[in-house]
Design a protein around this motif. Structure first.
Motif, PDB file in Angstrom:
ATOM      1  N   UNK A   1     -26.445 -20.992 -50.937  1.00  0.00           N
ATOM      2  CA  UNK A   1     -25.511 -21.148 -52.178  1.00  0.00           C
ATOM      3  C   UNK A   1     -25.794 -22.710 -52.436  1.00  0.00           C
ATOM      4  N   UNK A   2     -26.059 -23.380 -51.532  1.00  0.00           N
ATOM      5  CA  UNK A   2     -26.312 -24.860 -51.717  1.00  0.00           C
ATOM      6  C   UNK A   2     -27.840 -25.124 -52.558  1.00  0.00           C
ATOM      7  N   UNK A   3     -28.590 -24.326 -52.135  1.00  0.00           N
ATOM      8  CA  UNK A   3     -29.885 -24.240 -52.725  1.00  0.00           C
ATOM      9  C   UNK A   3     -29.580 -23.978 -54.049  1.00  0.00           C
ATOM     10  N   UNK A   4     -29.157 -22.684 -54.481  1.00  0.00           N
ATOM     11  CA  UNK A   4     -28.821 -22.332 -55.617  1.00  0.00           C
ATOM     12  C   UNK A   4     -28.051 -23.341 -56.416  1.00  0.00           C
ATOM     13  N   UNK A   5     -26.923 -23.890 -55.843  1.00  0.00           N
ATOM     14  CA  UNK A   5     -26.141 -24.952 -56.681  1.00  0.00           C
ATOM     15  C   UNK A   5     -27.099 -26.149 -56.945  1.00  0.00           C
ATOM     16  N   UNK A   6     -28.166 -26.488 -56.281  1.00  0.00           N
ATOM     17  CA  UNK A   6     -28.883 -27.659 -56.451  1.00  0.00           C
ATOM     18  C   UNK A   6     -29.782 -27.179 -57.788  1.00  0.00           C
ATOM     19  N   UNK A   7     -30.563 -26.089 -57.462  1.00  0.00           N
ATOM     20  CA  UNK A   7     -31.332 -25.497 -58.468  1.00  0.00           C
ATOM     21  C   UNK A   7     -30.695 -25.249 -59.924  1.00  0.00           C
ATOM     22  N   UNK A   8     -29.219 -24.770 -59.758  1.00  0.00           N
ATOM     23  CA  UNK A   8     -28.595 -24.543 -61.015  1.00  0.00           C
ATOM     24  C   UNK A   8     -28.610 -25.784 -61.550  1.00  0.00           C
TER      25      UNK A   8
END
Lengths: 149, 721
Positions: A18-25
């Motif tokens: 989720x953190x990675x997703x959030x960062x990429x978002x």
């Protein structure tokens, strides 16, 4: 700027994803190294264990540190980073589920640079991650002498 | 009052007997002194009369001697033999010489054998005068001539003492006279005449008067008929000479005395009407060689002591003794008063001691502890009922025994030493504070005891009181308490462990329960966003519901954490402005929900003593509720105020929102209890449970009043520090 590494210390793979997703978002494209426990995090920081031989002068732009970790917990990781002259200037942001006052006080007294609670609402999480990245990767001026690739 | 009465009684006990003794002694002394005085007076009187009698007797003896002297003169003898004129002249010369020498002789005469006056010398104006022949008289018929005629040679005739008559009449002034005569005989023994001397008695009466003792006492001279020759006054004297004075005799005036005087005693004393009479009989014939014929001729010398004189003498003595008695009385009174005072003090102190004794006894017997009183050598002197009960010994068993009888064998040895050391420093203290003490009962049982010692002085004796408390029960209780304490410590430790566990549980909850929710929400969002084209509306709706449920659960978890955090927080009371806190909360709410229009009224300067953070939680929950439940009201109003009720500060949060049914008021403050639909008024059901915890933590109370549709009021107090 994009060369700088983000060290994410997170034992929960969902949270890590989720953190990675959030960062990429948030369009943060920096390389994210994930340490699944405190030992891995410290190995990375000090070039030991599985990171044997790593050039430790290449300090992460930010360490996103969870507190509840297997083996060595987050506060201990922070203490060791702060007590070693090679790493004592490393920016560390605590990113945790805990909203305990005690944790916050301990975190700050051990030298955390910021304390962010992971919200359940993913929209808010994205917002928080974006702001964190924006601040530490763009706005914040790194410590002099830190190698920039 | 009481002590006064006792005082007088004591005084009486000493004083009256002593007074009686003193009175008797003084009475006896007085009596004796009176007797002595009377005897002394008697002796004095007797010696006075004896002396006076002796003087009279001597005077009379001289008279006799004078007559014999004249009869014995040579000229007289010559005349007897030869009664010539020449011889007669010589006799006259002798007589004249004699009369001039002795002026008490009024007449000196020589009568011849026929009773005719032969020679007569009269004293006229101090001169001896020879009466001429022509004037000489014949005295042959006179009684004295006859008497003298009958006498033997050398005998003396003494006439009765009377007043001189001249030609048959009493010569005035009175001339008391005694006639002394003696017969003269010739050598052949023929009676030739008689010598007759008229002696003036004034002189011997005057001599007698010298013996008058005075002070009312008188010296009297009486003749043998009881007539006064010398008496108390001239008018009573010579009674026999005057017809009108015949009654002035002792026989009539003092018949009892006279009677006694007749009892043929020479010296005596008699009394009549308490007047005293001391008399001495003077027999004339014992004085003069007068012969038997004059036996009846005697006088009495008498001292008259009137009653008044004796009374006066007695009164003097009486007065002295009365003074003495008064003095002794006074002294006695003072001494006895002192004695009585002392006695009273002694009696009072004795009574006090007795009262104290009674009190002491009562105290002793009433005591809930055993009491044993021992003397200095450790011998038991007194025990109380409780001691009898506890030891099993009777009082008679214990008194007189050594205190060690009550000690277990192993403790006896050192006890004597302890006793001695206590006597050296006898103060009130508990015995062997650090040691365990035991009492040995009659049945041999040992009872754990606590002993308190105190010195006791009774009279000259120094005793030691031991108060012995049976602590069996207390020991059991102490053991029980210790056991309970151990249990409590164990429980407390267990509780601590549980609490610790709970804390780590809460921590886990905070972390670990939220993480999956984040995954659920986060990945749902990923699907919604990135795979929107592959989902129909229903699919999207369900994913949104998943997200909402996850977020809801996160809220629940946060609420639970808050709740548990309140319990774990240490409270710190301080002055907190509720008005300020309330405005902060309201502005936050307004910020979150800027579209709402709510009329807010906060009483200014509403202060309370409490924990600032907890009070913030409290107000946040209450005001949030009010905010929430007025959501569907047009004219929303929230009022915060405080009032003093029964001396207690009561705060209230009032709204005009949905309200609730009072039937469910009891459920209001339970966790997860909700009175409204989640659709209508979303919530976790933890808010009021949290509020209740904050109130409990402060020691306050909270209650609510409401009616559906008419709003609600929450009242709360915060207790005191």
């Amino acid at each position: 700027m994009d060369d700088r590494i983000i060290l994410l210390v997170e034992d929960n793979p969902d949270d890590a994803l989720l953190t990675l997703d959030a960062l990429s978002t948030n369009n943060i494209g920096n390389k994210v190294v994930v340490a699944k426990n405190g030992v891995e995090a410290l190995d990375y920081m000090f070039g030991t264990g599985m990171y044997e031989g790593r050039d430790i002068s290449d300090m992460p732009a930010i360490v996103l540190l969870d507190l509840k970790l297997p083996k060595i917990d987050g506060l201990e990781v922070l203490r060791r980073i702060r007590s070693d002259p090679r790493t004592n200037l490393q920016p560390v942001a605590i990113l945790t589920s805990s909203n305990e006052e005690e944790d916050r006080i301990k975190g700050y007294s051990l030298g955390a640079n910021s304390y962010v609670r992971k919200p359940v609402d993913f929209d808010e999480f994205i917002l928080a991650a974006g702001q964190l990245g924006l601040y530490w990767l763009l706005l914040n001026q790194p410590v002099p002498g830190v190698k920039i690739k | 009052m009481f002590s006064k009465w006792i005082y007088y009684r004591l005084l009486g006990r000493f004083f009256l007997p002593l007074l009686l003794i003193v009175a008797v002694v003084i009475g006896l002394l007085y009596h004796q002194e009176i007797e002595t005085l009377d005897k002394l007076l008697e002796k004095e009187d007797i010696s006075s009369v004896e002396l006076a009698t002796q003087v009279e007797r001597n005077a009379l003896a001289t008279l006799g001697a004078d007559a014999l002297y004249l009869a014995g003169q040579p000229n007289m003898k010559s005349w007897i033999e030869y009664p010539s004129g020449l011889n007669k002249s010589a006799v006259v010369a002798d007589f004249q010489w004699f009369q001039e020498r002795f002026p008490a002789y009024d007449q000196v005469r020589l009568l011849n054998a026929q009773g005719m006056e032969e020679i007569r010398l009269d004293r006229v104006s101090g001169q001896s005068l020879v009466v001429p022949q022509a004037q000489l008289q014949n005295k042959s018929q006179r009684y004295y001539f006859k008497k003298i005629h009958s006498l033997s040679p050398g005998d003396i005739y003494v006439s009765p003492f009377d007043l001189n008559l001249e030609r048959g009449r009493i010569e005035i002034p009175l001339k008391p006279v005694i006639r002394i005569g003696t017969p003269v005989f010739n050598q052949s023994g023929k009676f030739r005449g008689s010598i007759l001397l008229n002696y003036l008695g004034t002189q011997i009466l005057d001599e007698l008067r010298q013996f008058s003792p005075g002070d009312g006492r008188e010296i009297w001279l009486l003749n043998n008929k009881g007539f006064w020759l010398l008496g108390r006054g001239p008018e009573q004297e010579w009674g026999f000479m005057f017809p009108e004075r015949q009654q002035h005799t002792m026989t009539i005036a003092y018949p009892q005395v006279w009677e006694k005087m007749q009892n043929n005693i020479e010296v005596g004393r008699a009394s009549q009407n308490q007047d005293l009479f001391t008399f001495h009989r003077l027999d004339i014939n014992s004085v003069t060689p007068g012969g038997e014929s004059f036996k009846q001729n005697h006088w009495y010398v008498l001292i008259f002591t009137p009653k008044s004189y004796i009374e006066e003498k007695h009164a003097d003595v009486k007065r002295n003794y009365l003074y003495m008695f008064a003095l002794v009385f006074g002294l006695l009174l003072i001494v006895c008063s002192r004695l009585a005072q002392k006695e009273l003090l002694r009696a009072e102190s004795e009574q006090k001691v007795a009262e104290q004794e009674v009190q002491y006894r009562e105290l002793l017997e009433g005591a809930p502890d055993s009491i044993v009183v021992a003397d200095q050598s450790g011998v038991i002197r007194m025990v109380n009922v409780e001691a009898e009960r506890v030891t099993g010994y009777s009082r008679a068993d214990l008194v007189g025994q050594n205190v060690e009888i009550l000690l277990p064998q192993r403790l006896r040895e050192n006890h004597e030493e302890y006793r001695q050391s206590y006597l050296e420093n006898p103060v009130v203290r508990s015995m062997g504070a650090s040691k365990e003490l035991f009492l040995l009962t009659k049945s041999g049982m040992e009872i754990p005891v606590e002993i308190s010692l105190s010195p006791l002085v009774r009279g000259n004796e120094r005793l030691v009181t031991s108060i012995i408390r049976d602590i069996t029960q207390r020991k059991q209780q102490v053991a029980h308490i210790k056991e309970l304490n151990r249990d409590l410590v164990m429980r407390s430790n267990a509780l601590k462990a549980i609490n610790l566990e709970l804390e780590s549980f809460s921590y886990s909850v905070s972390h670990d329960l939220r993480a999956p929710l984040r995954a659920v929400d986060g990945f749902s969002q990923t699907i919604i966003k990135e795979y929107a084209d592959k989902l129909d509306d229903r699919g999207k709706d369900r994913l949104e519901r998943i997200r909402k449920a996850a977020q809801n659960m996160a809220g629940l978890i946060d609420g639970l954490l808050d709740l548990s955090r309140i319990s774990r927080t240490d409270m710190q009371r301080e002055e907190v402005s509720l008005s300020k806190l309330a405005s902060e909360v309201l502005s936050q709410l307004q910020e979150i929900d800027p579209g709402r229009k709510v009329t807010v009224s906060i009483q200014p300067e509403m202060n309370a003593q409490g924990d600032a953070r907890l009070l913030k939680v409290l107000l946040t929950n209450l005001i949030s509720n009010a905010w929430k439940f007025t959501g569907q009201v047009d004219d929303a109003r929230i009022v915060l105020q405080s009032k003093e009720l029964n001396g207690e500060q009561v705060f209230s949060v009032q709204d005009n929102g949905a309200g609730f049914n009072m039937d469910y008021a009891a459920k209001l403050f339970g966790a997860f209890q909700r009175l409204h639909d989640a659709e209508e008024f979303p919530g976790t059901g933890i808010g009021l449970a949290t509020v209740k915890r904050v109130i409990n933590k402060h020691g306050g109370r909270i209650w609510a009043e409401s009616e559906p549709g008419k709003g609600a009021v929450f009242y709360f107090t915060l207790g005191e520090e």
